[in-house]
Write a protein that holds these residues in place. Structure first.
Motif, PDB file in Angstrom:
ATOM      1  N   TYR A   1       0.778  -1.239   0.000  1.00  0.00           N
ATOM      2  CA  TYR A   1       0.000   0.000   0.000  1.00  0.00           C
ATOM      3  C   TYR A   1       0.814   1.296   0.000  1.00  0.00           C
ATOM      4  CZ  TYR A   1      -4.018  -2.935   0.844  1.00  0.00           C
ATOM      5  OH  TYR A   1      -4.993  -3.882   0.727  1.00  0.00           O
TER       6      TYR A   1
ATOM      7  N   ASP B   1       0.691   3.160  -3.360  1.00  0.00           N
ATOM      8  CA  ASP B   1      -0.634   3.335  -3.956  1.00  0.00           C
ATOM      9  C   ASP B   1      -1.198   4.686  -3.538  1.00  0.00           C
ATOM     10  OD1 ASP B   1      -3.134   3.109  -5.039  1.00  0.00           O
ATOM     11  OD2 ASP B   1      -3.762   1.423  -3.796  1.00  0.00           O
ATOM     12  N   ASN B   2      -1.228   5.626  -4.475  1.00  0.00           N
ATOM     13  CA  ASN B   2      -1.672   6.991  -4.164  1.00  0.00           C
ATOM     14  C   ASN B   2      -3.139   7.061  -3.756  1.00  0.00           C
ATOM     15  OD1 ASN B   2       0.855   8.034  -4.640  1.00  0.00           O
ATOM     16  ND2 ASN B   2       0.439   8.425  -6.798  1.00  0.00           N
ATOM     17  N   LYS B   3      -3.916   6.053  -4.121  1.00  0.00           N
ATOM     18  CA  LYS B   3      -5.327   6.036  -3.731  1.00  0.00           C
ATOM     19  C   LYS B   3      -5.496   5.817  -2.230  1.00  0.00           C
ATOM     20  CE  LYS B   3      -6.798   4.032  -8.106  1.00  0.00           C
ATOM     21  NZ  LYS B   3      -7.364   2.829  -8.720  1.00  0.00           N
ATOM     22  N   THR B   4      -4.570   5.119  -1.629  1.00  0.00           N
ATOM     23  CA  THR B   4      -4.716   4.798  -0.205  1.00  0.00           C
ATOM     24  C   THR B   4      -3.832   5.636   0.702  1.00  0.00           C
ATOM     25  OG1 THR B   4      -3.076   3.039  -0.397  1.00  0.00           O
ATOM     26  CG2 THR B   4      -5.379   2.407  -0.621  1.00  0.00           C
ATOM     27  N   THR B   5      -2.661   6.040   0.250  1.00  0.00           N
ATOM     28  CA  THR B   5      -1.722   6.710   1.150  1.00  0.00           C
ATOM     29  C   THR B   5      -2.229   8.051   1.651  1.00  0.00           C
ATOM     30  OG1 THR B   5      -0.516   7.609  -0.738  1.00  0.00           O
ATOM     31  CG2 THR B   5       0.345   5.605   0.268  1.00  0.00           C
TER      32      THR B   5
ATOM     33  N   LYS C   1      -5.291   8.688   2.515  1.00  0.00           N
ATOM     34  CA  LYS C   1      -6.469   8.522   3.374  1.00  0.00           C
ATOM     35  C   LYS C   1      -6.061   8.474   4.847  1.00  0.00           C
ATOM     36  CE  LYS C   1      -9.398   6.261   0.045  1.00  0.00           C
ATOM     37  NZ  LYS C   1     -10.400   5.245  -0.128  1.00  0.00           N
TER      38      LYS C   1
ATOM     39  N   TYR D   1      -5.355   4.980   6.297  1.00  0.00           N
ATOM     40  CA  TYR D   1      -4.029   4.442   5.989  1.00  0.00           C
ATOM     41  C   TYR D   1      -3.019   4.937   7.026  1.00  0.00           C
ATOM     42  CZ  TYR D   1       0.519   3.856   3.819  1.00  0.00           C
ATOM     43  OH  TYR D   1       1.832   3.530   3.589  1.00  0.00           O
TER      44      TYR D   1
ATOM     45  N   ARG E   1     -13.161   6.774   4.396  1.00  0.00           N
ATOM     46  CA  ARG E   1     -11.986   7.629   4.446  1.00  0.00           C
ATOM     47  C   ARG E   1     -10.778   6.771   4.653  1.00  0.00           C
ATOM     48  NH1 ARG E   1     -12.235  12.443   8.010  1.00  0.00           N
ATOM     49  NH2 ARG E   1     -10.868  13.187   6.435  1.00  0.00           N
TER      50      ARG E   1
END
Length: 84
Positions: free
Chosen positions: A26, A29-33, A35, A38, A84
């Protein structure tokens, strides 16, 4: 697990490997970092890994640190339930 318990070191090593695998999966992964969930999970896992990296497998995990880790996981779970 209490010090001296059979399988304790193996369990700690498994936890280390699972933590490293999660971070490797993870971290990029820019989608999760970005949030908040995360960040909470990463902070909790970092506290666990940091303890065993600094103190080894012989020193018990302090109750105060355990409480903080569980609180971070609960917060992350709440954030995930909100998307989120």
């Amino acid at each position: 697990m209490a010090p001296g318990t059979e399988g304790r070191e193996e369990s700690i090593n498994t936890t280390r490997n699972m933590t490293n695998a999660w971070v490797a999966k993870y971290r990029r992964d820019n989608k999760t970092t970005g949030k908040p969930s995360y960040g909470q999970v990463y902070s909790a896992l970092n506290a666990v890994s940091g303890h065993f990296n600094n103190f080894g497998t012989k020193y018990p995990f302090p109750a105060k640190r355990k409480d903080r880790v569980f609180a971070e996981f609960e917060q992350a779970e709440l954030l995930l339930s909100r998307g989120r």
